[in-house]
Design a protein around this motif. Structure first.
Motif, short mmCIF file in Angstrom:
data_model
loop_
_atom_site.label_atom_id
_atom_site.label_comp_id
_atom_site.label_asym_id
_atom_site.label_seq_id
_atom_site.Cartn_x
_atom_site.Cartn_y
_atom_site.Cartn_z
N GLU A 136 0.82 -1.21 0.00
CA GLU A 136 0.00 0.00 0.00
C GLU A 136 0.87 1.27 0.00
OE1 GLU A 136 -2.19 0.48 3.59
OE2 GLU A 136 -3.55 1.97 2.74
N GLU A 212 6.43 10.79 9.04
CA GLU A 212 6.50 11.39 10.37
C GLU A 212 7.92 11.80 10.76
OE1 GLU A 212 3.68 9.22 13.18
OE2 GLU A 212 3.10 8.56 11.19
N HIS A 259 3.57 2.85 17.02
CA HIS A 259 2.10 2.87 16.99
C HIS A 259 1.52 2.09 15.79
CE1 HIS A 259 1.93 7.15 14.91
NE2 HIS A 259 2.46 6.27 14.14
N HIS A 260 2.39 1.61 14.91
CA HIS A 260 1.90 0.73 13.83
C HIS A 260 2.23 -0.73 14.13
CE1 HIS A 260 0.99 4.28 11.58
NE2 HIS A 260 2.24 4.70 11.71
N SER A 278 4.87 7.97 20.44
CA SER A 278 4.01 8.61 19.43
C SER A 278 3.15 9.68 20.08
CB SER A 278 3.15 7.58 18.72
OG SER A 278 2.24 6.99 19.60
N PRO A 282 3.24 15.14 18.66
CA PRO A 282 2.71 16.48 18.38
C PRO A 282 3.62 17.62 18.86
CG PRO A 282 0.98 15.07 19.25
CD PRO A 282 2.28 14.33 19.42
N HIS A 330 -5.92 8.66 18.25
CA HIS A 330 -6.03 7.19 18.18
C HIS A 330 -4.69 6.49 18.37
CE1 HIS A 330 -5.59 7.32 13.48
NE2 HIS A 330 -4.71 8.07 14.10
N THR A 331 -3.74 7.20 18.97
CA THR A 331 -2.39 6.61 19.03
C THR A 331 -2.13 5.76 20.28
OG1 THR A 331 -0.16 7.13 18.28
CG2 THR A 331 -0.94 8.35 20.21
N ASN A 336 -6.71 2.69 20.18
CA ASN A 336 -6.49 2.10 18.87
C ASN A 336 -7.14 0.72 18.71
OD1 ASN A 336 -4.42 0.74 16.70
ND2 ASN A 336 -4.67 2.94 16.38
N GLY A 341 -7.90 0.92 11.74
CA GLY A 341 -8.38 0.53 10.41
C GLY A 341 -9.82 0.91 10.12
N THR A 345 -9.19 6.27 10.80
CA THR A 345 -7.84 6.30 10.23
C THR A 345 -7.83 7.13 8.94
OG1 THR A 345 -7.50 4.09 11.10
CG2 THR A 345 -5.93 4.85 9.46
C1 HEM Z 1 2.32 14.48 8.62
C2 HEM Z 1 2.33 13.50 9.41
C3 HEM Z 1 1.40 12.31 9.30
C4 HEM Z 1 0.81 11.77 8.20
C5 HEM Z 1 0.91 12.24 6.76
C6 HEM Z 1 0.04 10.62 8.66
C7 HEM Z 1 -0.71 9.79 7.83
C8 HEM Z 1 -1.27 8.60 8.21
C9 HEM Z 1 -1.94 7.65 7.34
C10 HEM Z 1 -2.17 7.84 5.84
C11 HEM Z 1 -2.31 6.59 8.09
C12 HEM Z 1 -3.02 5.34 7.57
C13 HEM Z 1 -2.04 4.29 7.22
C14 HEM Z 1 -2.68 3.04 6.68
O1 HEM Z 1 -3.03 3.03 5.51
O2 HEM Z 1 -2.83 2.08 7.46
C15 HEM Z 1 -1.89 6.84 9.45
C16 HEM Z 1 -2.06 5.98 10.50
C17 HEM Z 1 -1.82 6.35 11.82
N1 HEM Z 1 -1.31 7.54 12.28
FE1 HEM Z 1 -0.63 9.05 11.17
N2 HEM Z 1 0.17 10.51 10.02
C18 HEM Z 1 0.99 11.52 10.45
C19 HEM Z 1 1.35 11.79 11.75
C20 HEM Z 1 0.86 11.11 12.86
C21 HEM Z 1 1.12 11.49 14.24
C22 HEM Z 1 1.93 12.70 14.69
C23 HEM Z 1 0.47 10.57 15.02
C24 HEM Z 1 0.35 10.47 16.52
C25 HEM Z 1 0.45 11.44 17.34
C26 HEM Z 1 -0.14 9.60 14.10
C27 HEM Z 1 -0.85 8.48 14.49
C28 HEM Z 1 -1.29 7.49 13.65
C29 HEM Z 1 -1.80 6.19 14.09
C30 HEM Z 1 -1.95 5.72 15.52
C31 HEM Z 1 -2.13 5.47 12.94
C32 HEM Z 1 -2.70 4.05 12.86
C33 HEM Z 1 -4.17 4.07 12.67
C34 HEM Z 1 -4.77 2.70 12.70
O3 HEM Z 1 -4.49 1.95 13.63
O4 HEM Z 1 -5.54 2.36 11.80
N3 HEM Z 1 0.10 9.97 12.82
N4 HEM Z 1 -1.26 8.09 9.50
#
Ligand code: HEM
Ligand code: HEM
Ligand code: FE2
Length: 481
Positions: A136, A212, A259-260, A278, A282, A330-331, A336, A341, A345
């Protein structure tokens, strides 16, 4: 020197001429991203729509791959844009850089055509090499992967050699180090293993650490340069901020990768590590808001390029809310567990990519068009009016916020009904998808998408016309402490 307001490439230096080529392709791919997003969104509402002709899986894949590639093109273009200005000398190896631009663009076109023409079939070793790697966001087949690595190496050579031969500024130093990490991490996504846990483990190295860590640092460099150009902020100030932001970003972003790792089969200690680091992510984003807003206030919003400054400020807030707040929501693993998913998200994904990256690339489009027209006046009261850029920024934001909120509501419903009530069962999944809150969210997302599209059309129109009727030179920069 031609008349002010006229598009003339003799207004640009070598790196900038190459930069605007990258920008042109970036803008076209942005349009493609939107088109395929609209198609995928319609398929949520009418599942039969284009079934067997352009399947959802294909539209979704083209949508998000186009996004990654156009943003990369925007970043590469912006690096070439500032290269001669920062280093004080012409780009080293520019001819090779120009050649690689065409190779890169051709490769992207071929990959997209193959995605569209060959939509289904067995996944084999041949298909990994020629059709689709199945990862992906970076689905490009192996041949294109190798091609991309070669192109990026040439780009890196241009940047590193030019700074080394010329002047190594703070912005230049951070950019070069960051590009090593950015290019190096791409290799992690090329590692093939049939074990899905190990595969996901490495794939996240690219996806998370790119967006990130390395992409954030790159936009930090662009913001530093953008603030110097539009406001005349002193180098000492922007570079000090840049170092602080970079330290905080790497400090939280590297282990924030955890967090992934909550649900893919990695050891349990990742719950604590991922949750903790994570949650700190911020913090550097707050620093970026303070940096941009403080500088803008200090200079009483007197800029040489109002649209560019508006987009830089939009970046500071969009990054903070889209990535920082929406990510933080959601982190923590406890939350989460319910949101993973879901459309929650997708809400975060849209808002973060738009807020952090689309905004900064658009700011550079405006910086570029100003110089291309002979460094024309682009502050208040422009000849020809400034309603187009203002409406473009408004519609793009209203559209994006509408999509973000609609997706959040659908995601909220999914985490309640599918996860909390129905205990993540198969039946629960379908019950949640059929619930009217979910369906209404999908409808509102589509409406937000149309508004966003209107904003995009206006943006393109504005970029083609802004400054055309202006005959005054750009406002002089006033450096203050
Ligand atoms: C510019 C910075 C960021 C971008 C562009 C971004 C983008 C994304 C995208 C596209 C996904 C989905 C991935 C997938 O297809 O499974 C995702 C998942 C996630 N992001 Fe970000 N993210 C950013 C920063 C952050 C930050 C700073 C945090 C936490 C403070 C965060 C927490 C999460 C978490 C926990 C998930 C997993 C969601 C799940 O379990 O389905 N992200 N992010
Ligand atoms: C007309 C505007 C747009 C529409 C209608 C739209 C629609 C969609 C749809 C239907 C999906 C698939 C969601 C799923 O699998 O459930 C998607 C995914 C995605 N889109 Fe968009 N999109 C639009 C614009 C954008 C923009 C401007 C960006 C960012 C710059 C973006 C970034 C993403 C990302 C990162 C994903 C993957 C999300 C995830 O896996 O969670 N989209 N979009
Ligand atoms: Fe992440």
């Amino acid at each position: 020197m031609t008349a002010l307001g006229k598009l003339d490439s003799s207004n640009l230096n070598g790196g900038q001429k190459l930069g605007v080529k990258y920008y042109t392709v970036a803008l076209a791919l942005f349009g493609a991203q939107i088109l395929f997003g609209l198609l995928a969104g319609l398929q949520y509402l009418y599942p039969d729509f284009l079934f067997g002709i352009l399947d959802f899986s294909v539209n979704r894949m083209v949508h998000i791959n186009a996004m990654v590639v156009w943003l990369l093109f925007g970043f590469i273009g912006s690096s070439y844009w500032l290269l001669e200005d920062e280093s004080g000398i012409p780009v080293v190896g520019l001819k090779l850089g120009n050649l690689i631009f065409w190779v890169f663009t051709l490769a992207v076109v071929v990959v997209v055509l193959v995605y569209l023409l060959i939509q289904i079939g067995d996944g084999t070793h041949t298909s990994i090499w020629l059709i689709n790697e199945g990862r992906e966001y970076i689905e490009a087949p192996r041949w294109a992967d190798i091609g991309i690595v070669v192109c990026v190496l040439v780009f890196f050579y241009n940047v590193a050699a030019t700074f080394t031969k010329g002047r190594f500024t703070g912005v230049g130093g951070v950019l070069v180090l960051d590009l090593i990490a950015l290019a190096g991490l791409y290799l992690a996504g090329m590692y093939y293993t049939p074990n899905i846990s190990i595969d996901q483990h490495w794939w996240w190295w690219v996806i998370h650490l790119w967006v990130e860590a390395t992409w954030e640092v790159l936009v930090g460099c662009l913001m530093a340069y953008g603030l110097m150009k539009t406001l005349g902020v002193r180098r000492k100030i922007v570079e000090t901020w840049l170092y602080i932001e970079v330290a905080l970003m790497f400090g939280s972003g590297i282990l924030g990768l955890g967090h992934h790792y909550f649900w893919i089969g990695t050891p349990e200690y990742w719950f604590a590590i991922g949750g903790f680091f994570s949650a700190l992510e911020p913090v550097p984003l707050v620093a970026m808001v303070v940096h941009a807003v403080f500088d803008a206030g200090h200079h009483k919003l007197k800029s040489t390029n109002n649209p560019a400054l508006a987009w830089i400020i939009a970046q500071a807030f969009g990054n903070f809310f889209g990535a920082g707040v929406w990510g933080f929501m959601h982190t923590l693993p406890q939350i989460n567990l319910y949101t993973h998913g879901t459309q929650w998200t997708a809400s975060h994904g849209h808002f973060a990519f738009f807020g952090a990256y689309v905004t900064m690339v658009i700011a550079f489009f405006y910086i570029a068009i100003q110089k291309w027209r002979g460094n024309v006046y682009m502050s208040g009261n422009m000849a020809g009016g400034s309603w187009k850029w203002k409406w473009a920024i408004a519609l793009l934001h209203i559209g994006m916020l509408a999509m973000t909120m609609a997706l959040l509501i659908s995601g909220y419903e999914q985490s309640q009904i599918e996860r909390a009530v129905e205990g993540s069962s198969w039946v629960g999944y379908f019950t949640a998808q059929a619930h009217h809150w979910f369906v209404q969210g999908m409808k509102w997302r589509q409406i937000g998408g149309w508004i966003f599209t209107a904003g995009f059309v206006l943006l393109v129109w504005d970029l083609l016309t802004i400054g055309k009727r202006e005959t005054r030179p750009a406002q002089a920069l006033t450096e203050i402490d």
